[in-house]
Design a protein around this motif. Structure first.
Motif, PDB file in Angstrom:
ATOM      1  N   ALA A  29      40.497  35.331  44.210  1.00  0.00           N
ATOM      2  CA  ALA A  29      40.885  36.403  44.952  1.00  0.00           C
ATOM      3  C   ALA A  29      40.356  37.627  44.569  1.00  0.00           C
ATOM      4  O   ALA A  29      39.572  37.810  43.266  1.00  0.00           O
ATOM      5  CB  ALA A  29      42.690  36.598  44.945  1.00  0.00           C
ATOM      6  N   ARG A  30      40.098  38.507  45.445  1.00  0.00           N
ATOM      7  CA  ARG A  30      39.399  39.817  45.156  1.00  0.00           C
ATOM      8  C   ARG A  30      39.961  40.615  43.837  1.00  0.00           C
ATOM      9  O   ARG A  30      39.074  41.189  43.133  1.00  0.00           O
ATOM     10  CB  ARG A  30      39.619  40.867  46.287  1.00  0.00           C
ATOM     11  CG  ARG A  30      38.763  41.766  46.480  1.00  0.00           C
ATOM     12  CD  ARG A  30      39.022  42.577  47.722  1.00  0.00           C
ATOM     13  NE  ARG A  30      37.857  43.355  47.933  1.00  0.00           N
ATOM     14  CZ  ARG A  30      37.478  43.964  49.142  1.00  0.00           C
ATOM     15  NH1 ARG A  30      38.487  44.154  50.063  1.00  0.00           N
ATOM     16  NH2 ARG A  30      36.453  44.698  49.355  1.00  0.00           N
ATOM     17  N   ILE A  31      41.386  40.663  43.770  1.00  0.00           N
ATOM     18  CA  ILE A  31      41.933  41.233  42.603  1.00  0.00           C
ATOM     19  C   ILE A  31      41.416  40.563  41.101  1.00  0.00           C
ATOM     20  O   ILE A  31      41.313  41.200  40.148  1.00  0.00           O
ATOM     21  CB  ILE A  31      43.289  41.751  42.404  1.00  0.00           C
ATOM     22  CG1 ILE A  31      43.755  42.452  41.540  1.00  0.00           C
ATOM     23  CG2 ILE A  31      44.095  40.528  42.616  1.00  0.00           C
ATOM     24  CD1 ILE A  31      44.497  43.678  42.154  1.00  0.00           C
ATOM     25  N   GLN A  32      41.505  39.175  41.323  1.00  0.00           N
ATOM     26  CA  GLN A  32      40.924  38.344  40.117  1.00  0.00           C
ATOM     27  C   GLN A  32      39.623  38.592  39.812  1.00  0.00           C
ATOM     28  O   GLN A  32      39.203  38.537  38.462  1.00  0.00           O
ATOM     29  CB  GLN A  32      41.425  36.907  40.553  1.00  0.00           C
ATOM     30  CG  GLN A  32      42.805  36.632  40.783  1.00  0.00           C
ATOM     31  CD  GLN A  32      42.940  35.041  41.162  1.00  0.00           C
ATOM     32  OE1 GLN A  32      42.508  34.871  42.188  1.00  0.00           O
ATOM     33  NE2 GLN A  32      43.694  34.432  40.388  1.00  0.00           N
ATOM     34  N   LEU A  33      38.659  38.963  40.844  1.00  0.00           N
ATOM     35  CA  LEU A  33      37.363  38.882  40.586  1.00  0.00           C
ATOM     36  C   LEU A  33      37.130  40.313  39.763  1.00  0.00           C
ATOM     37  O   LEU A  33      36.434  40.229  38.796  1.00  0.00           O
ATOM     38  CB  LEU A  33      36.587  38.881  41.752  1.00  0.00           C
ATOM     39  CG  LEU A  33      35.100  39.225  41.677  1.00  0.00           C
ATOM     40  CD1 LEU A  33      34.385  38.106  40.950  1.00  0.00           C
ATOM     41  CD2 LEU A  33      34.283  39.651  43.126  1.00  0.00           C
ATOM     42  N   ASP A  34      37.747  41.477  39.821  1.00  0.00           N
ATOM     43  CA  ASP A  34      37.688  42.576  38.957  1.00  0.00           C
ATOM     44  C   ASP A  34      38.152  42.356  37.694  1.00  0.00           C
ATOM     45  O   ASP A  34      37.272  42.520  36.701  1.00  0.00           O
ATOM     46  CB  ASP A  34      38.610  43.727  39.651  1.00  0.00           C
ATOM     47  CG  ASP A  34      38.355  44.889  39.152  1.00  0.00           C
ATOM     48  OD1 ASP A  34      37.131  45.320  38.978  1.00  0.00           O
ATOM     49  OD2 ASP A  34      39.265  45.562  38.482  1.00  0.00           O
ATOM     50  N   GLY A  35      39.136  41.611  37.536  1.00  0.00           N
ATOM     51  CA  GLY A  35      39.525  41.156  36.196  1.00  0.00           C
ATOM     52  C   GLY A  35      38.517  40.337  35.440  1.00  0.00           C
ATOM     53  O   GLY A  35      38.059  40.272  34.208  1.00  0.00           O
ATOM     54  N   PHE A  36      38.100  39.289  36.292  1.00  0.00           N
ATOM     55  CA  PHE A  36      37.104  38.339  35.720  1.00  0.00           C
ATOM     56  C   PHE A  36      35.831  38.935  35.236  1.00  0.00           C
ATOM     57  O   PHE A  36      35.215  38.745  34.039  1.00  0.00           O
ATOM     58  CB  PHE A  36      36.757  37.174  36.714  1.00  0.00           C
ATOM     59  CG  PHE A  36      35.789  36.443  36.493  1.00  0.00           C
ATOM     60  CD1 PHE A  36      35.938  35.246  35.578  1.00  0.00           C
ATOM     61  CD2 PHE A  36      34.305  36.374  36.986  1.00  0.00           C
ATOM     62  CE1 PHE A  36      34.924  34.243  35.053  1.00  0.00           C
ATOM     63  CE2 PHE A  36      33.355  35.602  36.645  1.00  0.00           C
ATOM     64  CZ  PHE A  36      33.407  34.520  35.629  1.00  0.00           C
ATOM     65  N   LEU A  37      35.236  39.903  36.111  1.00  0.00           N
ATOM     66  CA  LEU A  37      34.061  40.477  35.728  1.00  0.00           C
ATOM     67  C   LEU A  37      34.387  41.648  34.529  1.00  0.00           C
ATOM     68  O   LEU A  37      33.268  41.688  33.786  1.00  0.00           O
ATOM     69  CB  LEU A  37      33.682  41.291  36.878  1.00  0.00           C
ATOM     70  CG  LEU A  37      33.021  40.709  38.037  1.00  0.00           C
ATOM     71  CD1 LEU A  37      32.673  41.669  39.459  1.00  0.00           C
ATOM     72  CD2 LEU A  37      31.886  39.814  37.933  1.00  0.00           C
TER      73      LEU A  37
END
Length: 89
Positions: free
Chosen positions: A54-62
């Motif tokens: 999900a979009r919010i997960q991508l931020d944390g992943f990056l």
């Protein structure tokens, strides 16, 4: 597209062999996807799709991989204006 990665048996035992196959597959996909993003060959939306995030997960992943988005003063000012508009201020 499916890619296949072969490791010599003597190295595979160091990674846990078949017992951690899914984890290794995921780690390889993430490493590949991050490298493609860093090289500019894919976009963040494409990375999200590759990894099923999900979009919010991508931020944390990056962030967990030391990749931070460039934020300009104009970006912050636009966010402040948007918040004020939402709050009716």
């Amino acid at each position: 597209m499916q890619l296949r990665l072969e490791l010599p048996d003597e190295l595979a035992v160091h990674f846990g062999g078949e017992a951690v196959h899914d984890e290794l597959e995921r780690r390889a996909l993430e490493a590949f996807a991050l490298e493609e993003l860093r090289a500019g060959r894919i976009t963040e939306p494409q990375l999200r799709k590759m990894l099923g995030l999900a979009r919010i997960q991508l931020d944390g992943f990056l962030k967990s991989h030391g990749i931070y988005q460039d934020v300009t003063l104009e970006d912050v000012e636009r966010d402040i204006a948007d918040l004020k508009a939402c709050l009716g201020a």
